[in-house]
Design a protein around this motif. Structure first.
Motif, short mmCIF file in Angstrom:
data_model
loop_
_atom_site.label_atom_id
_atom_site.label_comp_id
_atom_site.label_asym_id
_atom_site.label_seq_id
_atom_site.Cartn_x
_atom_site.Cartn_y
_atom_site.Cartn_z
N GLY A 51 0.82 -1.21 0.00
CA GLY A 51 0.00 0.00 0.00
C GLY A 51 0.86 1.27 0.00
N VAL A 52 0.23 2.36 -0.39
CA VAL A 52 0.97 3.62 -0.50
C VAL A 52 0.20 4.73 0.22
N THR A 53 0.93 5.58 0.93
CA THR A 53 0.35 6.80 1.52
C THR A 53 1.11 7.98 0.95
N THR A 54 0.36 8.96 0.46
CA THR A 54 1.02 10.17 -0.04
C THR A 54 0.56 11.35 0.81
N LEU A 55 1.52 12.16 1.23
CA LEU A 55 1.22 13.33 2.04
C LEU A 55 1.38 14.57 1.17
N VAL A 61 -4.44 9.30 0.71
CA VAL A 61 -3.89 10.65 0.57
C VAL A 61 -4.22 11.44 1.83
N ILE A 62 -3.19 11.98 2.46
CA ILE A 62 -3.39 12.81 3.64
C ILE A 62 -2.94 14.22 3.29
N ARG A 63 -3.91 15.15 3.39
CA ARG A 63 -3.63 16.51 2.92
C ARG A 63 -3.77 17.55 4.02
N ASP A 113 0.23 5.45 8.35
CA ASP A 113 0.32 4.00 8.55
C ASP A 113 1.64 3.52 7.93
N TRP A 114 2.56 3.13 8.80
CA TRP A 114 3.90 2.77 8.31
C TRP A 114 4.01 1.33 7.81
N SER A 115 2.83 0.67 7.70
CA SER A 115 2.90 -0.61 6.97
C SER A 115 2.86 -0.33 5.46
N THR A 116 2.56 0.93 5.12
CA THR A 116 2.55 1.32 3.70
C THR A 116 3.84 2.07 3.35
N ASP A 117 4.09 2.21 2.05
CA ASP A 117 5.16 3.11 1.59
C ASP A 117 4.63 4.54 1.71
N VAL A 118 5.47 5.44 2.19
CA VAL A 118 4.99 6.80 2.49
C VAL A 118 5.82 7.84 1.73
N ASP A 154 10.52 1.12 13.14
CA ASP A 154 10.28 -0.28 12.76
C ASP A 154 9.29 -0.38 11.60
N ARG A 155 9.30 0.64 10.73
CA ARG A 155 8.34 0.66 9.62
C ARG A 155 8.52 -0.56 8.69
N GLU A 156 7.38 -1.01 8.16
CA GLU A 156 7.45 -2.08 7.15
C GLU A 156 7.55 -1.48 5.76
N GLY A 157 6.85 -0.35 5.55
CA GLY A 157 6.94 0.34 4.26
C GLY A 157 8.22 1.15 4.18
N LEU A 158 8.41 1.77 3.01
CA LEU A 158 9.59 2.62 2.80
C LEU A 158 9.19 4.09 2.94
N SER A 159 10.12 4.90 3.43
CA SER A 159 9.89 6.35 3.47
C SER A 159 10.57 6.98 2.26
N PHE A 160 9.82 7.79 1.53
CA PHE A 160 10.33 8.48 0.33
C PHE A 160 10.28 9.98 0.60
N ALA A 161 11.40 10.64 0.73
CA ALA A 161 11.41 12.07 1.03
C ALA A 161 11.89 12.87 -0.18
N ASP A 162 10.99 13.72 -0.69
CA ASP A 162 11.44 14.74 -1.64
C ASP A 162 12.09 15.81 -0.77
N ALA A 163 13.42 15.83 -0.78
CA ALA A 163 14.15 16.68 0.17
C ALA A 163 14.88 17.82 -0.53
N THR A 164 14.36 18.22 -1.69
CA THR A 164 15.15 19.15 -2.51
C THR A 164 15.35 20.51 -1.86
N SER A 165 14.38 20.98 -1.08
CA SER A 165 14.56 22.28 -0.41
C SER A 165 14.98 22.09 1.04
N ALA A 166 15.34 20.87 1.39
CA ALA A 166 15.63 20.55 2.80
C ALA A 166 17.09 20.15 3.03
N VAL A 167 17.65 19.37 2.11
CA VAL A 167 19.03 18.92 2.33
C VAL A 167 19.96 20.13 2.41
N PHE A 168 21.00 20.00 3.18
CA PHE A 168 21.99 21.06 3.41
C PHE A 168 21.43 22.22 4.24
N ALA A 169 20.20 22.07 4.75
CA ALA A 169 19.62 23.14 5.57
C ALA A 169 19.12 22.64 6.91
#
Ligand code: PLP
Length: 377
Positions: free
Chosen positions: A93-97, A120-122, A135-140, A162-177
């Motif tokens: 399963g997938v969760t998109t924020l 989808v959580i908005r 829900d961390w049993s899903t990919d987020v 202890d998540r079962e799903g994977l965390s995907f971070a669009d970190a383009t404005s976050a890395v190095f900051a």
């Protein structure tokens, strides 16, 4: 009262406040770039050396642990994030924020292109959704720093260890900051033109061990174009993470990134970069606090961006902001400060490390002058 005939005496020395591509590092000049590798094959010894050096510098400045791989891929941040989505999603399963435009873009990809039926959580512009609902049993999928609303996640505490799903971070404005707890991140992406002030073109893909495991054990149902293929004969293509790019990179963009990364290293690396962007955000925060007509779009201070700072302007609609930003640009006092087209009308002022704090401070009187001038009609 602001005297409309008297423009402020002092201008920001570098009026580059765009949220991407962002200001170049102080002291930058194209003439300072190394050019030995230009006009050569990127697979020649010199090309591979420079690509490998850029990767090593990114790892060092990001303080990326050895558990995580880092590689240069095509298509800027979008390319890197979509490559991760297309190669890894569909296994569970997938969760998109989403709380602004770019997060919403990944929802569209998941729903309309990959047809994944995600949860989808908005949240509205200016707010974060309730992260405890995830829900961390899903990919987020989430955007660490929403560039168009100036709202970021405060930290990685909400990501289950202890998540079962994977965390995907669009970190383009976050890395190095910001500090990023890499143990909580399975996939992260960014591009060089944000906090580093590099050139557009390439994406950077970071993979934790569980993402690699997914890649090696799961084959998506849909076809993958060559530029998305990270696996060959069931094994991760390790060369990508040594600088053997999938297709031809811009070595000029690579040299430009190396310049920025060496500058960052000279500041003390991540700590130095964070200190600069913290000081910029604080200087802009002071300007906002001193004016009743300016406000932060991001309501909570803990989740307010220190890079893409989005501001509300009392009584302003899109036309007002357009005129306001155009006036500042005409006077070379500030470039590219209108908020993003899909965001509520307002200003967006980049506070990442390549901006000088003095320039943010010098912007204050110009904001007053432009506000009064546009209001006077
Ligand atoms: C959070 C976020 N994601 C994705 C993008 C798209 O980036 P790129 O143009 O590098 O693909 C941007 C660009 O501003 C962004 O701010």
């Amino acid at each position: 009262m602001t005297d409309l005939n008297a423009v402020p005496a002092r201008k920001p020395a570098r009026p580059h406040f765009s949220s991407g591509p962002c200001a170049k590092p102080p002291g930058y000049s194209p003439a300072k770039l190394a050019t030995e590798c230009l006009g050569r094959s990127h697979r020649a010894k010199i090309g591979k050396l420079r690509l490998g050096y850029a990767i090593d510098l990114m790892r060092e400045v990001l303080q990326l642990p050895d558990t995580h791989r880092i590689g240069i891929v095509p298509g800027s941040d979008t390319g890197a994030f979509e490559m991760a989505m297309w190669t890894m999603l569909g296994a569970r399963g997938v969760t998109t924020l989403a709380w602004e435009s770019f997060g919403e873009g990944w929802v569209t990809d998941a729903v309309k292109q990959l047809k994944l039926d995600p949860t989808v959580i908005r949240a509205d512009y200016g707010q974060l959704p309730d992260l405890t609902q995830v829900d961390w049993s899903t990919d987020v999928l989430f955007t660490w720093n929403g560039t168009t609303s100036g709202v970021r996640v405060p930290n990685a505490d909400w990501i289950a260890a202890d998540r079962e799903g994977l965390s995907f971070a669009d970190a383009t404005s976050a890395v190095f900051a910001y500090d990023i707890d890499w143990s909580k991140i399975d996939v992260a992406t960014f591009s060089w033109q944000k906090v580093l002030g590099g050139e557009g073109g390439h994406g950077v893909l970071i993979l934790g061990p569980r993402a690699v495991e997914r890649l090696e054990t799961y084959t998506p149902a849909w076809p993958l174009p060559k530029v998305f293929r990270l696996v060959s004969k069931g094994k991760l293509t390790e060369g990508i993470f040594r600088g053997e790019t999938i297709n031809t990179p811009s070595m000029l963009a690579v040299e430009d990134a190396i310049f920025a990364l060496e500058w960052a290293k000279g500041l003390g690396g991540l700590e130095g970069l964070k200190a600069r962007s913290d000081a910029n955000a604080a200087a802009l925060g002071k300007i906002v606090a001193e004016r009743d007509w300016l406000g932060h779009l991001a309501i909570e201070e803990a989740s307010r961006s220190k890079t893409s700072v989005c501001l509300t302007v009392e009584g302003a609609d899109a036309d007002f902001i357009k005129a306001f930003a155009a006036l500042l640009e005409k006077h070379d006092a500030a470039y590219d400060v209108a908020g993003y087209r899909d965001a509520p009308a307002g200003l967006r002022i980049w506070c990442g490390a390549t901006v000088d704090t003095q320039d943010i401070e010098d912007l204050g009187p110009w904001l007053d002058w432009a506000y009064a001038t546009v209001k006077a009609g």
